[in-house]
Design a protein around this motif. Structure first.
Motif, PDB file in Angstrom:
ATOM      1  N   SER A 193     -44.315 -67.424  35.437  1.00  0.00           N
ATOM      2  CA  SER A 193     -44.364 -68.884  36.111  1.00  0.00           C
ATOM      3  C   SER A 193     -45.530 -69.594  35.769  1.00  0.00           C
ATOM      4  N   GLN A 194     -46.659 -69.114  35.535  1.00  0.00           N
ATOM      5  CA  GLN A 194     -47.915 -69.987  35.187  1.00  0.00           C
ATOM      6  C   GLN A 194     -47.809 -70.722  33.908  1.00  0.00           C
ATOM      7  N   ARG A 230     -56.566 -74.929  17.866  1.00  0.00           N
ATOM      8  CA  ARG A 230     -55.407 -74.131  18.195  1.00  0.00           C
ATOM      9  C   ARG A 230     -54.306 -74.587  19.094  1.00  0.00           C
ATOM     10  N   TYR A 231     -54.749 -75.602  20.200  1.00  0.00           N
ATOM     11  CA  TYR A 231     -53.750 -76.065  20.882  1.00  0.00           C
ATOM     12  C   TYR A 231     -54.030 -77.710  20.926  1.00  0.00           C
ATOM     13  N   PRO A 232     -53.639 -78.354  20.131  1.00  0.00           N
ATOM     14  CA  PRO A 232     -53.730 -79.898  20.138  1.00  0.00           C
ATOM     15  C   PRO A 232     -53.219 -80.290  21.575  1.00  0.00           C
ATOM     16  N   ALA A 233     -53.887 -81.814  21.834  1.00  0.00           N
ATOM     17  CA  ALA A 233     -53.710 -82.298  23.205  1.00  0.00           C
ATOM     18  C   ALA A 233     -52.104 -82.568  23.381  1.00  0.00           C
ATOM     19  N   GLY A 234     -51.469 -82.220  24.513  1.00  0.00           N
ATOM     20  CA  GLY A 234     -50.182 -82.305  25.148  1.00  0.00           C
ATOM     21  C   GLY A 234     -49.422 -80.796  24.906  1.00  0.00           C
ATOM     22  N   THR A 235     -50.210 -79.908  24.332  1.00  0.00           N
ATOM     23  CA  THR A 235     -49.431 -78.575  24.155  1.00  0.00           C
ATOM     24  C   THR A 235     -49.051 -78.051  25.612  1.00  0.00           C
ATOM     25  N   VAL A 236     -48.003 -77.346  25.479  1.00  0.00           N
ATOM     26  CA  VAL A 236     -47.795 -76.884  27.028  1.00  0.00           C
ATOM     27  C   VAL A 236     -47.541 -75.506  26.392  1.00  0.00           C
ATOM     28  N   ALA A 237     -48.292 -74.363  27.408  1.00  0.00           N
ATOM     29  CA  ALA A 237     -48.124 -72.962  26.940  1.00  0.00           C
ATOM     30  C   ALA A 237     -47.884 -72.119  28.282  1.00  0.00           C
ATOM     31  N   MET A 238     -47.546 -70.953  28.118  1.00  0.00           N
ATOM     32  CA  MET A 238     -47.515 -70.082  29.290  1.00  0.00           C
ATOM     33  C   MET A 238     -48.458 -68.992  29.127  1.00  0.00           C
ATOM     34  N   THR A 239     -48.546 -68.255  30.161  1.00  0.00           N
ATOM     35  CA  THR A 239     -49.371 -67.170  30.374  1.00  0.00           C
ATOM     36  C   THR A 239     -48.665 -65.776  30.230  1.00  0.00           C
ATOM     37  N   PRO A 240     -48.111 -65.306  29.322  1.00  0.00           N
ATOM     38  CA  PRO A 240     -46.998 -64.305  29.427  1.00  0.00           C
ATOM     39  C   PRO A 240     -47.696 -62.965  30.037  1.00  0.00           C
ATOM     40  N   ASN A 241     -48.813 -62.523  29.559  1.00  0.00           N
ATOM     41  CA  ASN A 241     -49.147 -61.395  29.875  1.00  0.00           C
ATOM     42  C   ASN A 241     -49.580 -61.345  31.516  1.00  0.00           C
ATOM     43  N   LEU A 242     -49.546 -62.403  32.083  1.00  0.00           N
ATOM     44  CA  LEU A 242     -50.139 -62.401  33.545  1.00  0.00           C
ATOM     45  C   LEU A 242     -48.819 -62.421  34.425  1.00  0.00           C
ATOM     46  N   ASN A 243     -47.869 -63.289  34.289  1.00  0.00           N
ATOM     47  CA  ASN A 243     -46.709 -63.541  34.973  1.00  0.00           C
ATOM     48  C   ASN A 243     -45.946 -64.636  34.384  1.00  0.00           C
ATOM     49  N   LEU A 303     -54.796 -78.013  32.298  1.00  0.00           N
ATOM     50  CA  LEU A 303     -54.370 -78.143  33.697  1.00  0.00           C
ATOM     51  C   LEU A 303     -53.663 -77.132  33.680  1.00  0.00           C
ATOM     52  N   ALA A 304     -53.827 -76.135  34.714  1.00  0.00           N
ATOM     53  CA  ALA A 304     -52.970 -74.738  34.988  1.00  0.00           C
ATOM     54  C   ALA A 304     -52.161 -74.957  36.057  1.00  0.00           C
ATOM     55  N   CYS A 305     -51.070 -74.671  36.283  1.00  0.00           N
ATOM     56  CA  CYS A 305     -50.020 -74.869  37.381  1.00  0.00           C
ATOM     57  C   CYS A 305     -49.092 -73.426  37.508  1.00  0.00           C
ATOM     58  N   GLY A 306     -48.194 -73.556  38.266  1.00  0.00           N
ATOM     59  CA  GLY A 306     -47.281 -72.639  38.419  1.00  0.00           C
ATOM     60  C   GLY A 306     -47.570 -71.168  39.318  1.00  0.00           C
ATOM     61  N   ASP A 307     -48.456 -71.403  40.275  1.00  0.00           N
ATOM     62  CA  ASP A 307     -48.853 -70.184  40.726  1.00  0.00           C
ATOM     63  C   ASP A 307     -48.841 -70.847  42.311  1.00  0.00           C
ATOM     64  N   PRO A 308     -47.611 -70.448  43.016  1.00  0.00           N
ATOM     65  CA  PRO A 308     -47.667 -71.021  44.445  1.00  0.00           C
ATOM     66  C   PRO A 308     -48.898 -70.324  45.515  1.00  0.00           C
TER      67      PRO A 308
END
Length: 316
Positions: free
Chosen positions: A220-221, A205-218, A152-157
């Motif tokens: 907040s996401q 690479r990303y087990p269930a429950g992993t929270v990750a950022m998308t740093p090369n985009l911005n 689930l991707a969030c953080g983009d108003p």
């Protein structure tokens, strides 16, 4: 008797003598003052010259504090979906321990521990934006459900997936690179049944429950993986969902998706709104308590196999 002229001459002579005495006294005091001032000046001059020779008046370089996080601004003019939210401090943020991030959805709360040791910048960015209310009343814009990518991707108003806070940073805590597990043998029916899909032969690479950022985009996401994922997309891992919060994300995923403005089937079919997002410091964990010696130990499987309990038929 002395004549008046003689008396006047004596008086005039005495006056001249007194004037000469005063003048001599003034000259003596002047010489003394000059000598004192000259000595003081000489001492000051010696001190200044000594300090100068030791480099006291050399231009000293400005001390610079190393930046923990270097935030790169993004082009607001070139991307109207971005939002100017300022930038966090470049240093001074905690670089150890954890923070608790709580996301309040309509269906319940999701709580995650943010790793400030491995991801100090990601944790600092989330706290900075959370403290300003940046995430409150915003919609999560994507729900990926392809093979190996369940998040689930969030953080983009803006809700487009192209916006967010107008700053970024480089990869901070990438997933561990692991060699894929060996493919199951075609001669073993048991192994084949244990590995029904090709994804099982790829490292998670990303087990269930992993929270990750998308740093090369911005800055907040973020994404929350609700199922083990093998995607090679580069995310910066910042934390992990704790407790039962992952069930809230799974219920959101079960509701399905629909096409977004770009025609991609990733938009949550039902609006997923972040009511509030907060980040607070975690208290130090209490030391673990050793198990009581008197507590009965669970019987080992091997013991159960060698000393089975009698069945009801045997006992009768």
């Amino acid at each position: 008797m002395a004549s008046s002229n003689t008396r006047q001459r004596k008086l005039a002579r005495a006056k001249v003598d007194r004037q000469m005495v005063r003048r001599a006294d003034q000259e003596r005091r002047s010489r003394q003052l000059k000598a004192v001032f000259g000595g003081v000046f000489a001492l000051v001059l010696v001190g200044v010259l000594g300090a100068w020779s030791l480099g006291a008046f050399d231009a000293k370089p400005t001390e610079t504090v190393a930046e923990t996080c270097a935030w790169s601004p993004l082009d607001l003019a070139g991307n109207p979906s971005l939002k100017d939210a300022g930038k966090p401090a470049t240093n001074g943020m905690p670089t150890s321990g954890t923070s608790a991030m709580t996301i309040a959805f309509a269906g319940g709360n999701v709580v995650a521990d943010l790793d400030r040791t491995a991801s100090p910048c990601g944790a600092a960015s989330l706290k900075y934006l959370a403290d300003s209310g940046f995430y409150n009343d915003t919609k999560c814009h994507a729900l990926t459900h392809t093979e190996g990518d369940f998040a689930l991707a969030c953080g983009d108003p803006s809700g487009t997936g192209n916006g967010g806070a107008a700053y970024s940073w480089w990869m901070e805590n990438p997933p561990a690179v692991e060699a894929p597990s060996a493919a199951p043998s075609t001669t073993s029916s048991a192994a084949a049944s244990a590995s029904p899909s090709p994804a099982a032969a790829t490292a998670v690479r990303y087990p269930a429950g992993t929270v990750a950022m998308t740093p090369n985009l911005n800055g907040s996401q973020f994404v929350i993986f609700y199922q083990d994922s093998t995607t090679e997309t580069a995310y910066s891992i910042v934390g992990k969902v704790t407790g039962s919060g992952l069930d809230v994300i799974k219920k959101i995923a079960q509701a399905g998706t629909t096409a977004n403005e770009a025609g991609e089937d990733v938009k949550p079919k039902q609006d997923v709104v972040i009511k509030t997002l907060t980040v607070v410091d975690n208290t130090a964990p209490a030391p673990s308590t050793p198990a009581s010696p008197s507590a009965p130990a669970s019987p080992a499987p091997s013991g159960a196999a060698t000393s089975p309990k009698p069945s009801a038929s045997t006992a009768s």
